[in-house]
Design a protein around this motif. Sequence first.
Motif, short mmCIF file in Angstrom:
data_model
loop_
_atom_site.label_atom_id
_atom_site.label_comp_id
_atom_site.label_asym_id
_atom_site.label_seq_id
_atom_site.Cartn_x
_atom_site.Cartn_y
_atom_site.Cartn_z
N ILE A 157 0.83 -1.21 0.00
CA ILE A 157 0.00 0.00 0.00
C ILE A 157 0.86 1.26 0.00
O ILE A 157 0.57 2.23 -0.71
CB ILE A 157 -0.94 -0.03 1.23
CG1 ILE A 157 -1.98 -1.16 1.05
CG2 ILE A 157 -1.59 1.32 1.46
CD1 ILE A 157 -2.76 -1.51 2.31
N GLY A 158 1.94 1.26 0.80
CA GLY A 158 2.81 2.43 0.84
C GLY A 158 3.47 2.69 -0.50
O GLY A 158 3.57 3.83 -0.97
N GLU A 159 3.93 1.62 -1.14
CA GLU A 159 4.57 1.75 -2.46
C GLU A 159 3.57 2.33 -3.48
O GLU A 159 3.90 3.28 -4.20
CB GLU A 159 5.07 0.38 -2.93
CG GLU A 159 5.65 0.41 -4.34
CD GLU A 159 6.16 -0.95 -4.80
OE1 GLU A 159 6.02 -1.95 -4.06
OE2 GLU A 159 6.68 -1.02 -5.92
N ASP A 171 11.23 3.59 4.67
CA ASP A 171 10.93 2.20 5.02
C ASP A 171 12.09 1.59 5.79
O ASP A 171 13.23 2.01 5.65
CB ASP A 171 10.67 1.38 3.74
CG ASP A 171 9.79 0.16 3.99
OD1 ASP A 171 8.63 0.18 3.57
OD2 ASP A 171 10.26 -0.80 4.63
N LEU A 172 11.77 0.57 6.57
CA LEU A 172 12.79 -0.24 7.24
C LEU A 172 13.65 -0.92 6.18
O LEU A 172 14.84 -1.14 6.38
CB LEU A 172 12.05 -1.31 8.08
CG LEU A 172 12.77 -2.02 9.20
CD1 LEU A 172 13.41 -1.04 10.18
CD2 LEU A 172 11.78 -2.92 9.94
N ASP A 173 13.03 -1.26 5.08
CA ASP A 173 13.69 -1.90 3.95
C ASP A 173 14.30 -0.80 3.06
O ASP A 173 13.65 -0.27 2.16
CB ASP A 173 12.65 -2.74 3.18
CG ASP A 173 13.18 -3.28 1.87
OD1 ASP A 173 14.39 -3.13 1.59
OD2 ASP A 173 12.37 -3.85 1.11
N MET A 199 2.37 -8.38 2.40
CA MET A 199 1.98 -8.73 3.78
C MET A 199 0.90 -9.81 3.79
O MET A 199 1.02 -10.81 4.49
CB MET A 199 1.47 -7.48 4.50
CG MET A 199 0.98 -7.75 5.92
SD MET A 199 0.20 -6.30 6.69
CE MET A 199 1.62 -5.42 7.31
N SER A 200 -0.15 -9.64 3.00
CA SER A 200 -1.24 -10.63 3.04
C SER A 200 -0.80 -11.93 2.36
O SER A 200 -1.20 -13.01 2.79
CB SER A 200 -2.52 -10.06 2.41
OG SER A 200 -2.26 -9.47 1.18
N ARG A 201 0.05 -11.85 1.34
CA ARG A 201 0.54 -13.08 0.70
C ARG A 201 1.39 -13.89 1.69
O ARG A 201 1.29 -15.12 1.75
CB ARG A 201 1.37 -12.74 -0.55
CG ARG A 201 0.45 -12.38 -1.70
CD ARG A 201 1.12 -12.19 -3.02
NE ARG A 201 0.04 -11.92 -3.97
CZ ARG A 201 -0.44 -12.80 -4.84
NH1 ARG A 201 0.09 -13.98 -4.93
NH2 ARG A 201 -1.45 -12.48 -5.64
P1 NAP Z 1 3.65 -4.62 3.40
O1 NAP Z 1 3.60 -4.95 1.96
O2 NAP Z 1 4.28 -5.60 4.34
O3 NAP Z 1 4.32 -3.18 3.60
C1 NAP Z 1 4.62 -2.69 4.87
C2 NAP Z 1 5.99 -2.05 4.83
O4 NAP Z 1 6.24 -1.48 6.14
C3 NAP Z 1 7.13 -3.04 4.55
O5 NAP Z 1 8.00 -2.53 3.57
C4 NAP Z 1 7.82 -3.14 5.90
O6 NAP Z 1 9.20 -3.39 5.80
C5 NAP Z 1 7.59 -1.76 6.46
N1 NAP Z 1 7.82 -1.72 7.91
C6 NAP Z 1 7.55 -2.67 8.83
N2 NAP Z 1 7.96 -2.28 10.04
C7 NAP Z 1 8.50 -1.03 9.88
C8 NAP Z 1 9.12 -0.11 10.76
N3 NAP Z 1 9.29 -0.38 12.08
N4 NAP Z 1 9.56 1.06 10.26
C9 NAP Z 1 9.43 1.34 8.94
N5 NAP Z 1 8.88 0.50 8.05
C10 NAP Z 1 8.42 -0.68 8.52
O7 NAP Z 1 2.17 -4.42 3.97
P2 NAP Z 1 0.85 -3.73 3.36
O8 NAP Z 1 -0.14 -4.80 3.19
O9 NAP Z 1 1.17 -2.78 2.28
O10 NAP Z 1 0.41 -2.92 4.66
C11 NAP Z 1 0.49 -1.51 4.76
C12 NAP Z 1 -0.39 -1.07 5.91
O11 NAP Z 1 -1.73 -1.49 5.67
C13 NAP Z 1 0.01 -1.69 7.25
O12 NAP Z 1 -0.07 -0.71 8.27
C14 NAP Z 1 -1.03 -2.78 7.45
O13 NAP Z 1 -1.25 -3.04 8.81
C15 NAP Z 1 -2.25 -2.15 6.78
N6 NAP Z 1 -3.28 -3.11 6.37
C16 NAP Z 1 -3.05 -3.98 5.34
C17 NAP Z 1 -4.07 -4.85 4.96
C18 NAP Z 1 -3.90 -5.83 3.83
O14 NAP Z 1 -4.84 -6.59 3.55
N7 NAP Z 1 -2.77 -5.89 3.18
C19 NAP Z 1 -5.29 -4.86 5.65
C20 NAP Z 1 -5.47 -3.97 6.68
C21 NAP Z 1 -4.46 -3.09 7.04
P3 NAP Z 1 9.76 -4.89 5.98
O15 NAP Z 1 9.17 -5.66 4.83
O16 NAP Z 1 11.23 -4.72 5.93
O17 NAP Z 1 9.23 -5.37 7.30
#
Ligand code: NAP
Length: 247
Positions: free
Chosen positions: A14-16, A33-35, A188-190
């Motif tokens: 989502i951030g990307e 990002d942490l990454d 994340m979900s995958r």
């Molecule tokens: P994602 O693809 O895992 O992206 C999250 C990013 O945040 C990753 O690059 C991760 O880096 C980074 N991160 C983790 N811990 C961090 C830290 N301490 N400081 C800085 N960066 C950090 O997940 P996403 O699905 O896009 O999720 C984005 C947001 O949406 C999250 O807050 C999640 O809880 C929320 N969300 C997602 C869903 C969904 O279905 N995907 C549903 C509800 C809410 P690393 O990979 O290095 O850990």
Amino acid sequence: MARVAVVTGGASGIGEATALRLAARGDAVGVLDLDAEGAERVAAQIRAAGGRAVAARVDVADRASVDAALDVVRAEFGPVLIMVTSAGIAPFESFLDITLESWERVMRVNLTGTFHCLQAVIPGMLDAGWGRIVMISSSSAQQGAPRMGHYSASKGGVIALTRSLAKEYGRKGITVNNVPPSSIDTPMSRHSHEVGDLPDLELLAQRSPVGRMGTADDIAAAVEFLASEDAGYITGQTFGVNGGAVA
Ligand code: NAP
């Protein structure tokens, strides 16, 4: 009008998608990002497309790290007027198995991390008399989710923070909203599916009222709007983007 935006969690999912969208409309984007490698990859993609972006490694749980990363963005582009907090972690654990360490880690990243980022950018928004804050929360905070007690509580905190900051800064030109996604196809979900924490993504798609998983760009589109001039009368809201899962 082009502004300076920062997206945490900007290397993935989502951030990307949000970083790419804000850059495409002309904003200068700090991809945090942490990454670090992933953040640089996204920033390079934006620059290759003619946009403006800078990457910085950040651990949102650490205020010094947040300040240092924001300094990189400010040095390059100036004050940050749009803040999108998407960095997050989502472990699945039965409530009785959640250790204090795990509880605190989830709170530190998802809730305290949001606190650090917002406290660091709001002074610049106050100086400018304009700001847009969009936090990524979760539908799990709206309707609960088994084995996600720490996660859903942290995201509930994000929703409550949205409401309080909207009221505190409404007269200062700063809007504060959150988007709670549900079932978005991201790394994340995958990962959660691969380790057996989430059902098959195809099954999740079938269960959805719209018959599909959401995409990261579905969320980014809503974030882009909430971070626009046109959304100036929208604040304190939990802006669901969930295919009708929460209705
Ligand atoms: P994602 O693809 O895992 O992206 C999250 C990013 O945040 C990753 O690059 C991760 O880096 C980074 N991160 C983790 N811990 C961090 C830290 N301490 N400081 C800085 N960066 C950090 O997940 P996403 O699905 O896009 O999720 C984005 C947001 O949406 C999250 O807050 C999640 O809880 C929320 N969300 C997602 C869903 C969904 O279905 N995907 C549903 C509800 C809410 P690393 O990979 O290095 O850990």
